[in-house]
Design a protein around this motif. Structure first.
Motif, PDB file in Angstrom:
ATOM      1  N   GLN A   1      59.003 -33.620  89.705  1.00 42.36           N
ATOM      2  CA  GLN A   1      59.181 -35.096  89.042  1.00 42.36           C
ATOM      3  C   GLN A   1      58.769 -36.079  90.473  1.00 42.36           C
ATOM      4  O   GLN A   1      57.951 -36.787  90.485  1.00 42.36           O
ATOM      5  CB  GLN A   1      60.219 -35.466  88.504  1.00 42.36           C
TER       6      GLN A   1
ATOM      7  N   SER B   1      55.562 -38.234  91.095  1.00 47.56           N
ATOM      8  CA  SER B   1      55.456 -39.714  91.034  1.00 47.56           C
ATOM      9  C   SER B   1      54.785 -40.053  92.605  1.00 47.56           C
ATOM     10  O   SER B   1      54.176 -41.147  92.631  1.00 47.56           O
ATOM     11  CB  SER B   1      56.908 -40.288  90.842  1.00 47.56           C
TER      12      SER B   1
ATOM     13  N   LYS C   1      51.192 -39.877  92.247  1.00 46.18           N
ATOM     14  CA  LYS C   1      50.430 -41.068  91.342  1.00 46.18           C
ATOM     15  C   LYS C   1      50.547 -42.533  92.217  1.00 46.18           C
ATOM     16  O   LYS C   1      49.646 -43.018  92.191  1.00 46.18           O
ATOM     17  CB  LYS C   1      51.382 -41.189  90.159  1.00 46.18           C
ATOM     18  N   GLN C   2      51.497 -42.438  93.427  1.00 49.30           N
ATOM     19  CA  GLN C   2      51.502 -43.676  93.966  1.00 49.30           C
ATOM     20  C   GLN C   2      50.870 -43.741  95.084  1.00 49.30           C
ATOM     21  O   GLN C   2      51.000 -44.580  95.904  1.00 49.30           O
ATOM     22  CB  GLN C   2      53.118 -44.068  94.278  1.00 49.30           C
TER      23      GLN C   2
ATOM     24  N   ILE D   1      62.733 -40.212  91.868  1.00 46.67           N
ATOM     25  CA  ILE D   1      61.202 -40.554  91.758  1.00 46.67           C
ATOM     26  C   ILE D   1      60.737 -41.812  92.227  1.00 46.67           C
ATOM     27  O   ILE D   1      61.584 -42.804  92.067  1.00 46.67           O
ATOM     28  CB  ILE D   1      60.916 -40.368  90.072  1.00 46.67           C
TER      29      ILE D   1
ATOM     30  N   MET E   1      58.671 -45.232  91.778  1.00 46.11           N
ATOM     31  CA  MET E   1      58.421 -46.201  90.607  1.00 46.11           C
ATOM     32  C   MET E   1      57.238 -47.206  91.109  1.00 46.11           C
ATOM     33  O   MET E   1      56.469 -47.725  90.269  1.00 46.11           O
ATOM     34  CB  MET E   1      59.585 -47.271  89.988  1.00 46.11           C
TER      35      MET E   1
ATOM     36  N   LEU F   1      62.313 -42.978  81.360  1.00 48.39           N
ATOM     37  CA  LEU F   1      60.934 -42.772  81.345  1.00 48.39           C
ATOM     38  C   LEU F   1      60.296 -42.771  80.130  1.00 48.39           C
ATOM     39  O   LEU F   1      59.189 -42.913  79.881  1.00 48.39           O
ATOM     40  CB  LEU F   1      60.781 -41.351  82.383  1.00 48.39           C
TER      41      LEU F   1
ATOM     42  N   SER G   1      50.257 -47.334  89.023  1.00 47.06           N
ATOM     43  CA  SER G   1      51.186 -48.550  89.171  1.00 47.06           C
ATOM     44  C   SER G   1      50.209 -49.948  89.411  1.00 47.06           C
ATOM     45  O   SER G   1      49.488 -49.903  90.081  1.00 47.06           O
ATOM     46  CB  SER G   1      52.210 -48.541  90.423  1.00 47.06           C
TER      47      SER G   1
END
Length: 266
Positions: free
Chosen positions: A5, A9, A12-13, A66, A68, A236, A248
């Motif tokens: 996870q 994450s 993704k960021q 994780i 955000m 989540l 994001s």
């Protein structure tokens, strides 16, 4: 599962990770003098010492955190402040509840240091590690702040890196620019929390209901792993659909990657 996870994450960021530690299952039993917490501390110490003094270093526990949001917001919030090193916070004073009265009296619901996520300049990491080494030698020898004083009794012999960080904060908070993330902009610890304390805004950001702050990192810490991970899963699962294009709303912060190292220790 949690390491996966974290990696998803971070990807993704747009956050590059430097995974440190044994990369294998090991006990985090605090009665074990050679537990993972000891390896995590020493690995982060060695990595910080290899960086330029003004590099920014973000330390996160690999097995229960994780991202955000991306590094852009994390870095900008930090450099706008006055600290050289800032730690996450939590509701409980652990591993030494007797230290509660030594911490600053603040209105925050999370007034105590948590060592699972912290951010600062490499020189501040190095200064902290050297101060701890001068006082105790090795991480496993750390004792509670004021352990020899009349207000705090002898500590149980537990091996926990958070004890080292608490000692450093309480010893040097008046002379070094070390602080705590009371408003939880950097990280929200989920131990002793409920889903009702958070909400998703229309833009897809998870926020703390009492303050409206959107934490950059969630830290699913705590002794009851199943309960805390269940809370993380519940939060989540309530996320709205991602806006077209994904990612994001705040962006990934890739431009900060050259000067900011995100170190995940497991």
């Amino acid at each position: 599962a949690m390491l996966g996870q974290l990696r998803r994450s971070a990807s993704k960021q747009g956050i590059p990770l430097n995974i440190r530690g044994p990369m294998a299952f090991c006990s985090t039993d605090i009665d074990d003098a050679d537990n993972c917490l000891m390896h995590m501390y020493r690995s982060a110490d060695a990595f910080a010492a290899s960086l330029h003094p003004l590099d920014l270093l973000l330390y996160v526990d690999a097995y229960d955190t994780i991202f955000m949001s991306g590094l852009a917001g994390i870095v900008s919030n930090f450099v706008r402040g006055s600290q050289e090193l800032i730690f996450g916070t939590e509701r409980d004073c652990s591993p030494d509840p007797g230290l509660r009265d030594h911490f600053p009296q603040v209105s925050s619901p999370v007034p105590f240091l948590n060592g699972g996520v912290f951010l600062g300049y490499a020189y501040a990491f190095e200064r902290m590690h050297r101060a701890i080494a001068r006082r105790f030698g090795d991480v496993r020898e750390c004792r509670a702040f004021a352990d020899e004083g009349p207000s705090v009794g002898s500590s149980p012999r537990t091996y926990n890196d958070q004890r080292c960080y608490q000692w450093y904060f309480l010893t040097y908070r008046g002379s070094h620019r070390v602080g705590l993330d009371y408003d939880q902009r950097l990280v929200a610890a989920l131990v002793d929390r409920s889903a009702e304390e958070f909400f998703w805004d229309p833009g897809g950001r998870l926020r703390i209901a009492a303050s409206g702050v959107a934490p950059a990192i969630l830290h699913a810490n705590g002794r009851d792993r199943d309960a805390v991970e269940a809370l993380l899963d519940e939060l989540l699962a309530g996320a709205p659909a991602s806006p077209e294009g994904g990612g994001s709303p705040e962006g990934g912060g890739v431009g900060d990657a050259a000067s900011t190292a995100a170190v995940a220790s497991e």
